[in-house]
Design a protein around this motif. Structure first.
Motif, PDB file in Angstrom:
ATOM      1  N   GLY A 146      45.887  14.240  62.094  1.00 49.21           N
ATOM      2  CA  GLY A 146      46.540  15.217  61.215  1.00 49.21           C
ATOM      3  C   GLY A 146      46.899  16.501  61.927  1.00 49.21           C
ATOM      4  O   GLY A 146      46.713  17.596  61.393  1.00 49.21           O
ATOM      5  N   THR A 147      47.444  16.380  63.140  1.00 51.19           N
ATOM      6  CA  THR A 147      47.667  17.566  63.974  1.00 51.19           C
ATOM      7  C   THR A 147      48.689  18.531  63.380  1.00 51.19           C
ATOM      8  O   THR A 147      48.661  19.718  63.705  1.00 51.19           O
ATOM      9  CB  THR A 147      48.127  17.148  65.385  1.00 51.19           C
ATOM     10  OG1 THR A 147      49.252  16.255  65.278  1.00 51.19           O
ATOM     11  CG2 THR A 147      47.002  16.437  66.120  1.00 51.19           C
ATOM     12  N   GLY A 201      52.597  14.318  55.234  1.00 57.60           N
ATOM     13  CA  GLY A 201      52.201  14.571  56.607  1.00 57.60           C
ATOM     14  C   GLY A 201      52.879  15.800  57.177  1.00 57.60           C
ATOM     15  O   GLY A 201      52.536  16.254  58.267  1.00 57.60           O
ATOM     16  N   ASP A 241      49.531   9.500  53.797  1.00 51.31           N
ATOM     17  CA  ASP A 241      50.481  10.588  54.066  1.00 51.31           C
ATOM     18  C   ASP A 241      51.693  10.514  53.153  1.00 51.31           C
ATOM     19  O   ASP A 241      52.280  11.537  52.794  1.00 51.31           O
ATOM     20  CB  ASP A 241      50.979  10.524  55.514  1.00 51.31           C
ATOM     21  CG  ASP A 241      49.946  11.016  56.500  1.00 51.31           C
ATOM     22  OD1 ASP A 241      48.831  11.357  56.070  1.00 51.31           O
ATOM     23  OD2 ASP A 241      50.242  11.042  57.708  1.00 51.31           O
ATOM     24  N   PHE A 279      48.665  19.717  60.578  1.00 51.00           N
ATOM     25  CA  PHE A 279      47.993  20.622  59.655  1.00 51.00           C
ATOM     26  C   PHE A 279      46.822  21.359  60.298  1.00 51.00           C
ATOM     27  O   PHE A 279      45.967  21.895  59.600  1.00 51.00           O
ATOM     28  CB  PHE A 279      47.508  19.856  58.413  1.00 51.00           C
ATOM     29  CG  PHE A 279      48.591  19.621  57.402  1.00 51.00           C
ATOM     30  CD1 PHE A 279      48.876  20.582  56.446  1.00 51.00           C
ATOM     31  CD2 PHE A 279      49.344  18.463  57.428  1.00 51.00           C
ATOM     32  CE1 PHE A 279      49.881  20.377  55.513  1.00 51.00           C
ATOM     33  CE2 PHE A 279      50.347  18.246  56.503  1.00 51.00           C
ATOM     34  CZ  PHE A 279      50.626  19.207  55.543  1.00 51.00           C
ATOM     35  N   LEU A 299      43.113  16.262  52.171  1.00 51.42           N
ATOM     36  CA  LEU A 299      43.843  17.447  51.721  1.00 51.42           C
ATOM     37  C   LEU A 299      44.227  17.258  50.255  1.00 51.42           C
ATOM     38  O   LEU A 299      44.753  16.211  49.876  1.00 51.42           O
ATOM     39  CB  LEU A 299      45.084  17.672  52.579  1.00 51.42           C
ATOM     40  CG  LEU A 299      44.835  18.059  54.043  1.00 51.42           C
ATOM     41  CD1 LEU A 299      46.151  18.075  54.814  1.00 51.42           C
ATOM     42  CD2 LEU A 299      44.159  19.421  54.132  1.00 51.42           C
ATOM     43  N   THR A 309      42.856  20.713  59.543  1.00 47.72           N
ATOM     44  CA  THR A 309      42.360  19.353  59.756  1.00 47.72           C
ATOM     45  C   THR A 309      41.448  19.242  60.975  1.00 47.72           C
ATOM     46  O   THR A 309      41.155  18.137  61.432  1.00 47.72           O
ATOM     47  CB  THR A 309      43.537  18.383  59.896  1.00 47.72           C
ATOM     48  OG1 THR A 309      44.473  18.918  60.856  1.00 47.72           O
ATOM     49  CG2 THR A 309      44.242  18.191  58.568  1.00 47.72           C
ATOM     50  N   LYS A 317      42.807  14.632  57.185  1.00 43.64           N
ATOM     51  CA  LYS A 317      44.069  14.966  56.518  1.00 43.64           C
ATOM     52  C   LYS A 317      44.202  14.236  55.189  1.00 43.64           C
ATOM     53  O   LYS A 317      44.841  14.721  54.254  1.00 43.64           O
ATOM     54  CB  LYS A 317      45.258  14.628  57.424  1.00 43.64           C
ATOM     55  CG  LYS A 317      45.394  13.145  57.768  1.00 43.64           C
ATOM     56  CD  LYS A 317      46.633  12.873  58.606  1.00 43.64           C
ATOM     57  CE  LYS A 317      46.756  11.387  58.959  1.00 43.64           C
ATOM     58  NZ  LYS A 317      47.984  11.084  59.714  1.00 43.64           N
ATOM     59  N   GLU A 318      43.577  13.045  55.093  1.00 45.16           N
ATOM     60  CA  GLU A 318      43.641  12.271  53.854  1.00 45.16           C
ATOM     61  C   GLU A 318      42.878  12.939  52.717  1.00 45.16           C
ATOM     62  O   GLU A 318      43.039  12.559  51.555  1.00 45.16           O
ATOM     63  CB  GLU A 318      43.089  10.860  54.081  1.00 45.16           C
ATOM     64  CG  GLU A 318      43.877  10.018  55.059  1.00 45.16           C
ATOM     65  CD  GLU A 318      43.508  10.295  56.517  1.00 45.16           C
ATOM     66  OE1 GLU A 318      44.187   9.754  57.406  1.00 45.16           O
ATOM     67  OE2 GLU A 318      42.528  11.058  56.764  1.00 45.16           O
TER      68      GLU A 318
END
Length: 273
Positions: free
Chosen positions: A13-14, A255, A130, A16, A28, A20, A25-26
């Motif tokens: 998840g770079t 994403g 995403d 964010f 969020l 992250t 990231k999942e």
């Protein structure tokens, strides 16, 4: 009936960072629930009850989310806040969750292959959290399950993208069967607009037949040095065994910050109606 759904969820998840750095990231949130929960709810609506997640380091929050929290539940029991857990409690009650780790980030194809031990030898769904999808009148995976029942081969969700975005996606070409269904004859991972077979882009929803695992095992690294699911699907397509489906609904690319904000606004407006 397709019973299993795979969730590749090992990515960093770079886009964010730094949010992250320690939060998957999942996880969020879009309003009151994380991205991964929207994906599981979509799969559950399609009749899938066995959720298989391919995770990586620092992803324990995914496991904890789909588990009971006795202390929290004790603290809010009997209060108005107890109802706020109803959506996740329903998934925990009716679904089973299994996990394995992708030790190296070698592409989506490699992530799906890593999930073989959780899937076994049967057709299965794949959801990329995403891509937050809102189907109409039912979810995208439920729509695709109907297409699978009719054609009994791999099904991929596609949508039209503008020419300047073609290089970001796997792009398909094929022969229309009806307005929304296409027999795939070609697909290219992230081509230039000039080299693309069209403007129909693959998004993060698949139903795959189990022979995809053997194909992936022998698929060499492709674009970016990664094992691409597009390359494996192309081999199935050469045998006439891939259907592309132009889904009814809307996709948000969560994403990216712009897509994340658009999804948040969409669900906020729905909640205030």
């Amino acid at each position: 009936m397709i019973d299993k759904c795979l969730f590749p969820a090992a990515g960093y998840g770079t886009r964010f960072l730094p949010a992250t750095k320690v939060m998957p990231k999942e996880m969020l949130p879009i309003l009151d629930r994380p991205l991964i929960q929207y994906g599981v709810e979509e799969a559950f609506e399609a009749g899938m009850t066995q959720m298989a997640m391919v995770t990586g380091r620092g992803k324990r929050a995914l496991e904890d989310h789909f588990d009971v929290n006795y202390e929290l539940e004790h603290q809010i029991r009997g209060t108005k806040k107890e109802s706020l857990l109803a959506s996740i409690d329903r998934l925990i009650e009716h679904c089973t969750f299994s996990y394995t780790r992708q030790l190296e980030m070698l592409g989506l194809g490699h992530a799906i292959l890593t999930g073989e031990r959780l899937i076994g030898h049967e057709p299965f769904g794949v959801v990329l959290a995403d891509d937050l999808c809102v189907g109409s009148p039912v979810g995208i995976m439920a729509q695709m399950a109907t297409i699978y029942e009719r054609h009994q081969c791999s099904v991929i969700a596609v949508e039209e993208v503008p020419e300047h975005d073609i290089h970001k996606y796997g792009i398909i070409g094929g022969t229309p069967i009806d307005d929304d269904v296409i027999r795939v004859t070609d697909m290219v991972e992230k081509p230039s607009a000039e080299d693309a077979p069209g403007n129909l882009a693959i998004i993060g929803r698949y139903i795959l037949t189990p022979d995809i695992f053997d194909i992936l095992r022998h698929t060499p690294p492709g674009t970016g040095g990664e094992i691409q699911i597009t390359d494996a699907l192309r081999e199935q397509a050469e045998q006439g065994k891939v259907i592309a489906y132009r889904f009814k609904g809307r996709r948000f690319d969560c994403g990216s910050p712009s897509g994340f904000v658009a999804a948040t606004n969409h669900f906020y407006h729905l909640s205030t109606r």
